[in-house]
Enzyme design. Structure first.
Site, PDB file in Angstrom:
ATOM      1  N   GLU A  81      42.850  38.473  42.619  1.00  0.00           N
ATOM      2  CA  GLU A  81      41.672  38.499  41.759  1.00  0.00           C
ATOM      3  C   GLU A  81      42.108  38.564  40.303  1.00  0.00           C
ATOM      4  O   GLU A  81      41.328  38.886  39.422  1.00  0.00           O
ATOM      5  CB  GLU A  81      40.753  39.672  42.118  1.00  0.00           C
ATOM      6  N   CYS A 113      39.552  42.661  46.987  1.00  0.00           N
ATOM      7  CA  CYS A 113      40.708  43.268  47.644  1.00  0.00           C
ATOM      8  C   CYS A 113      40.907  42.774  49.077  1.00  0.00           C
ATOM      9  O   CYS A 113      41.898  43.137  49.718  1.00  0.00           O
ATOM     10  CB  CYS A 113      40.579  44.786  47.637  1.00  0.00           C
ATOM     11  N   HIS A 249      43.406  49.695  53.575  1.00  0.00           N
ATOM     12  CA  HIS A 249      43.314  49.341  52.159  1.00  0.00           C
ATOM     13  C   HIS A 249      43.234  50.650  51.389  1.00  0.00           C
ATOM     14  O   HIS A 249      42.422  51.528  51.708  1.00  0.00           O
ATOM     15  CB  HIS A 249      42.076  48.485  51.894  1.00  0.00           C
TER      16      HIS A 249
END
Length: 419
Positions: A81, A113, A249
């Site tokens: 990103e 993400c 994550h």
């Protein structure tokens, strides 16, 4: 057929900052800060960008291949990103500096993400399709956060003071093939969950905005629902017993600890002492690298996977459950198996040593970088980069081959190797 990660490597930057030092310097509430479970954050130098991070992560993988195996890389996916152009894929730069075959499909993925997992699963499907038997795919998740406390273009960076210590920089490179020496994917064992929510976004290229509380709630919701979708596909799946390790994550460690606590309460009806012991056994190994690099957006769930493989105990084949979340939002829960041989194969890339050998920044040097990094903001047309802006960082990397950004000339980025 077998498919998964043949090899993987992490590049956690050239320089880092001790985040407790940062917290004290910013006069943050250190008791609250300790709940972040962060130790260090990688800090991008002005001559580092997503291309250099991606190439420096992937080069050891490429160098380990024979010329014939290198030429079988037929798919290159860059996941980020932190794009450097609204049209041109940074995959083209990475492809060039890695010296890959021109008979290679290359493109760039953006999905907050979640992008690293999106790229990895796309590569897995390419290998499974057998449209080119024996081919390999290279997936590079690379992101850089250049924290800005000031307003730019009418948009303020999200998260306030506590976002700065957790924002990192880095890249994870995966070689995906029919030879999953490191991580063999459980084919078809995937649970997806997503919906539209504006928890975080980047309305301008150099700044994030959003609602941190909403993002946390969305993360927790997706963790539960993606796992339940996985369970619906995989007969007999059990959150407590199916997975010997869990890789999440990791925006910051405290968020993962809270998510795991919630899952253990809901899925295993576990009491607090059991939850704490389970966290230490199954989750903590995956946080080790994340606590030293920071949140690297699309690369973070893969960073947690690498950390789990390096730091876990694989005296027998063990299954890792992986949760990936991207704001906006999309999430996925998937799994795979790691063996002792797989751990040995990955440890050869010495990720821990790389992190140990990075340069420790002083606060004065860090403040210099906050100013110096503005030289390469998005859309820069012409600039010459000073590789020696932080002399100690350069000295610490002597003897290591590193790609750096030398200049931008009429928007074209020019790189060179230093050692």
């Amino acid at each position: 057929m077998a498919v998964g990660i043949e090899a993987m490597n992490v590049f956690g930057g050239t320089a880092y900052l001790d985040v407790m030092q940062l917290a004290k310097y910013r006069e943050l509430d250190t008791s609250r800060f300790e709940n972040l479970l962060m130790k260090e954050k990688a800090v991008a130098l002005p001559h580092e960008d997503p291309v250099t991070f991606g190439v420096n992560a992937a080069k050891p993988l490429i160098d380990s291949l024979s010329p014939s195996d290198k030429n079988r890389i037929e798919l290159l996916i860059t996941c980020t990103e932190s794009g450097i152009d609204l049209s041109k894929s940074m995959s083209a730069y990475i492809h060039h500096y890695l010296g890959l075959s021109r008979h290679c499909r290359m493109f760039e993925l953006k999905n907050a993400c979640y992008s690293g997992t999106a790229g990895f699963q796309t590569a897995v499907q390419f290998i499974l399709s057998q449209t080119s038997p024996g081919a390999k795919a290279l997936v590079i998740a690379t992101d850089i956060s250049r924290f800005m406390a000031a307003e730019r273009g009418g948009v303020l960076s999200m998260g306030g003071a506590y976002a700065e210590p957790s924002s990192g920089a880095g890249a994870v490179a995966l070689l995906v093939s029919e030879q999953p020496h490191v991580f063999q994917v459980d084919v078809g064992a995937n649970g997806y969950y997503g919906y539209e929510v504006c928890d975080t976004c980047r309305p301008v290229p150099d700044s994030e905005v959003g609602d941190a509380d909403l993002s946390l709630l969305s993360y927790l919701d997706c963790c539960e629902q993606a796992y339940l979708a996985y369970k619906n596909k995989v007969e007999g799946a059990d959150y407590r017993n199916t997975f010997q390790y869990l890789a999440f994550h990791t925006p910051f460690g405290g968020m993962v600890k809270g998510a795991h606590r919630t899952m253990m309460r809901k899925m295993a009806k576990a009491a607090p002492p059991e939850i704490e012991a389970d966290y230490a056994q199954r989750v903590a190994p995956g946080l080790a690298y994340c606590q030293r690099v920071g949140n690297v957006m699309g690369a973070t769930s893969l960073l947690s996977l690498a950390s789990t493989i390096d730091n876990g105990l694989f005296d027998r084949p063990k299954r890792i459950g992986c949760f990936s979340y991207g704001s906006g939002c999309c999430s996925e829960f998937y799994s795979g198996v790691v063996t002792a041989q797989g751990q040995e194969h990955q440890r050869a890339f010495a990720i821990q040593r790389h992190l140990d050998e990075r340069y420790s920044l002083s606060m004065d040097e860090y403040e210099t970088l906050l100013t110096g990094s503005s030289a390469v903001k998005f859309g820069t047309r012409n600039v010459e980069l000073d590789v020696n802006l932080i002399p100690g960082a350069v000295t610490s990397q002597r003897g290591k081959s590193r790609l750096v950004l030398e200049c931008i000339h009429e928007f074209h980025r020019e790189y060179r190797w230093i050692s």
